[in-house]
Design a protein around this motif. Structure first.
Motif, PDB file in Angstrom:
ATOM      1  N   THR A  26     -49.174 -30.055 -11.335  1.00 19.02           N
ATOM      2  CA  THR A  26     -47.870 -30.197 -11.985  1.00 19.02           C
ATOM      3  C   THR A  26     -47.608 -31.639 -12.405  1.00 19.02           C
ATOM      4  O   THR A  26     -47.119 -31.886 -13.511  1.00 19.02           O
ATOM      5  N   PHE A  27     -47.944 -32.596 -11.553  1.00 15.20           N
ATOM      6  CA  PHE A  27     -47.710 -34.006 -11.889  1.00 15.20           C
ATOM      7  C   PHE A  27     -48.505 -34.391 -13.137  1.00 15.20           C
ATOM      8  O   PHE A  27     -47.982 -35.032 -14.049  1.00 15.20           O
ATOM      9  N   GLU A  28     -49.748 -33.951 -13.212  1.00 10.63           N
ATOM     10  CA  GLU A  28     -50.585 -34.249 -14.372  1.00 10.63           C
ATOM     11  C   GLU A  28     -50.017 -33.589 -15.637  1.00 10.63           C
ATOM     12  O   GLU A  28     -50.037 -34.182 -16.719  1.00 10.63           O
ATOM     13  N   ILE A  49     -25.029 -36.438 -25.764  1.00  4.94           N
ATOM     14  CA  ILE A  49     -25.170 -35.211 -24.971  1.00  4.94           C
ATOM     15  C   ILE A  49     -25.653 -35.549 -23.566  1.00  4.94           C
ATOM     16  O   ILE A  49     -25.139 -35.023 -22.584  1.00  4.94           O
ATOM     17  N   ILE A  50     -26.639 -36.423 -23.478  1.00  2.00           N
ATOM     18  CA  ILE A  50     -27.094 -36.927 -22.174  1.00  2.00           C
ATOM     19  C   ILE A  50     -26.429 -38.275 -21.963  1.00  2.00           C
ATOM     20  O   ILE A  50     -26.564 -39.178 -22.792  1.00  2.00           O
ATOM     21  N   ARG A  51     -25.721 -38.404 -20.867  1.00  2.00           N
ATOM     22  CA  ARG A  51     -25.041 -39.660 -20.560  1.00  2.00           C
ATOM     23  C   ARG A  51     -25.815 -40.490 -19.552  1.00  2.00           C
ATOM     24  O   ARG A  51     -25.802 -41.706 -19.592  1.00  2.00           O
ATOM     25  N   VAL A  52     -26.471 -39.832 -18.604  1.00  2.00           N
ATOM     26  CA  VAL A  52     -27.290 -40.493 -17.583  1.00  2.00           C
ATOM     27  C   VAL A  52     -28.501 -39.606 -17.359  1.00  2.00           C
ATOM     28  O   VAL A  52     -28.376 -38.384 -17.334  1.00  2.00           O
ATOM     29  N   ALA A  53     -29.672 -40.225 -17.209  1.00  2.00           N
ATOM     30  CA  ALA A  53     -30.881 -39.442 -16.975  1.00  2.00           C
ATOM     31  C   ALA A  53     -31.897 -40.280 -16.225  1.00  2.00           C
ATOM     32  O   ALA A  53     -31.906 -41.509 -16.331  1.00  2.00           O
ATOM     33  N   GLY A  54     -32.753 -39.603 -15.474  1.00  2.00           N
ATOM     34  CA  GLY A  54     -33.818 -40.325 -14.799  1.00  2.00           C
ATOM     35  C   GLY A  54     -34.739 -39.403 -14.040  1.00  2.00           C
ATOM     36  O   GLY A  54     -34.450 -38.219 -13.839  1.00  2.00           O
ATOM     37  N   ALA A  55     -35.856 -39.982 -13.637  1.00  2.00           N
ATOM     38  CA  ALA A  55     -36.852 -39.251 -12.854  1.00  2.00           C
ATOM     39  C   ALA A  55     -36.543 -39.396 -11.368  1.00  2.00           C
ATOM     40  O   ALA A  55     -36.081 -40.445 -10.917  1.00  2.00           O
ATOM     41  N   LEU A  56     -36.821 -38.347 -10.639  1.00  2.00           N
ATOM     42  CA  LEU A  56     -36.732 -38.379  -9.177  1.00  2.00           C
ATOM     43  C   LEU A  56     -38.112 -38.730  -8.637  1.00  2.00           C
ATOM     44  O   LEU A  56     -39.123 -38.225  -9.136  1.00  2.00           O
ATOM     45  N   LEU A  57     -38.142 -39.600  -7.638  1.00  4.21           N
ATOM     46  CA  LEU A  57     -39.399 -40.068  -7.062  1.00  4.21           C
ATOM     47  C   LEU A  57     -39.526 -39.650  -5.610  1.00  4.21           C
ATOM     48  O   LEU A  57     -38.529 -39.387  -4.940  1.00  4.21           O
ATOM     49  N   THR A  58     -40.761 -39.638  -5.112  1.00  3.08           N
ATOM     50  CA  THR A  58     -40.973 -39.414  -3.683  1.00  3.08           C
ATOM     51  C   THR A  58     -40.500 -40.660  -2.924  1.00  3.08           C
ATOM     52  O   THR A  58     -40.523 -41.774  -3.484  1.00  3.08           O
ATOM     53  N   PRO A  59     -40.098 -40.524  -1.663  1.00  2.00           N
ATOM     54  CA  PRO A  59     -39.715 -41.699  -0.881  1.00  2.00           C
ATOM     55  C   PRO A  59     -40.848 -42.732  -0.785  1.00  2.00           C
ATOM     56  O   PRO A  59     -40.594 -43.939  -0.768  1.00  2.00           O
ATOM     57  N   GLU A  60     -42.078 -42.257  -0.777  1.00  2.00           N
ATOM     58  CA  GLU A  60     -43.222 -43.167  -0.693  1.00  2.00           C
ATOM     59  C   GLU A  60     -43.350 -44.046  -1.943  1.00  2.00           C
ATOM     60  O   GLU A  60     -43.960 -45.113  -1.896  1.00  2.00           O
ATOM     61  N   ASP A  68     -47.607 -46.470  -5.723  1.00  2.00           N
ATOM     62  CA  ASP A  68     -47.674 -45.625  -6.910  1.00  2.00           C
ATOM     63  C   ASP A  68     -46.371 -44.850  -7.037  1.00  2.00           C
ATOM     64  O   ASP A  68     -45.847 -44.334  -6.043  1.00  2.00           O
ATOM     65  N   LYS A  69     -45.854 -44.780  -8.237  1.00  2.00           N
ATOM     66  CA  LYS A  69     -44.617 -44.046  -8.495  1.00  2.00           C
ATOM     67  C   LYS A  69     -44.966 -42.592  -8.797  1.00  2.00           C
ATOM     68  O   LYS A  69     -45.642 -42.295  -9.759  1.00  2.00           O
ATOM     69  N   LYS A  70     -44.508 -41.685  -7.946  1.00  2.00           N
ATOM     70  CA  LYS A  70     -44.787 -40.260  -8.102  1.00  2.00           C
ATOM     71  C   LYS A  70     -43.493 -39.541  -8.449  1.00  2.00           C
ATOM     72  O   LYS A  70     -42.583 -39.433  -7.630  1.00  2.00           O
ATOM     73  N   MET A  71     -43.390 -39.078  -9.696  1.00  2.00           N
ATOM     74  CA  MET A  71     -42.213 -38.349 -10.144  1.00  2.00           C
ATOM     75  C   MET A  71     -42.295 -36.906  -9.651  1.00  2.00           C
ATOM     76  O   MET A  71     -43.349 -36.283  -9.729  1.00  2.00           O
ATOM     77  N   VAL A  72     -41.153 -36.401  -9.159  1.00  2.00           N
ATOM     78  CA  VAL A  72     -41.110 -35.040  -8.623  1.00  2.00           C
ATOM     79  C   VAL A  72     -39.943 -34.223  -9.181  1.00  2.00           C
ATOM     80  O   VAL A  72     -39.648 -33.142  -8.668  1.00  2.00           O
TER      81      VAL A  72
END
Length: 118
Positions: A26-28, A49-60, A68-72
């Protein structure tokens, strides 16, 4: 679906939580369609339409400056006239159509801000 006119007095805010699937690869897949997702987001941001947006990351991902930044997943604050409009926008995003987001776990709720939103 009605058009989302910028500054429409009928627009409401909606919080969106869109976690990624946990299946292998899924990450790939996320990375492979990310440019398309960002282009769509850029267009929606320009229309208000989008006012705020971002990726969620693992705590690690924030454990050390070199981690390494891992988006989830993804999160948003949308402005739209109805929750159904937001659902349609989320369902049409490449992360939905490519199977990155876990459709069964997406949360869309009306949102009232206690702080300023850009």
């Amino acid at each position: 679906m009605s058009t989302l006119a910028e500054g429409s007095p009928n627009r409401q805010r909606f919080f969106v939580y869109a976690p990624d699937k946990t299946a292998e690869g899924t990450f790939e897949k996320r990375l492979s369609v990310r440019a398309t997702h960002l282009e769509t987001a850029k267009e929606r941001i320009s229309k208000g339409i989008i006012r705020v947006a971002g990726a969620l990351l693992t705590p690690e991902s924030i454990a050390t400056p070199t981690a390494d930044k891992k988006m989830v997943g993804s999160t948003f604050i949308f402005e739209a006239e109805t929750i159904d409009e937001v659902k349609a926008l989320i369902q049409s995003d490449i992360y939905s159509t490519a199977g990155v987001w876990d459709a069964d776990k997406i949360v869309i709720l009306p949102f009232v801000a206690a702080t300023a939103i850009p």
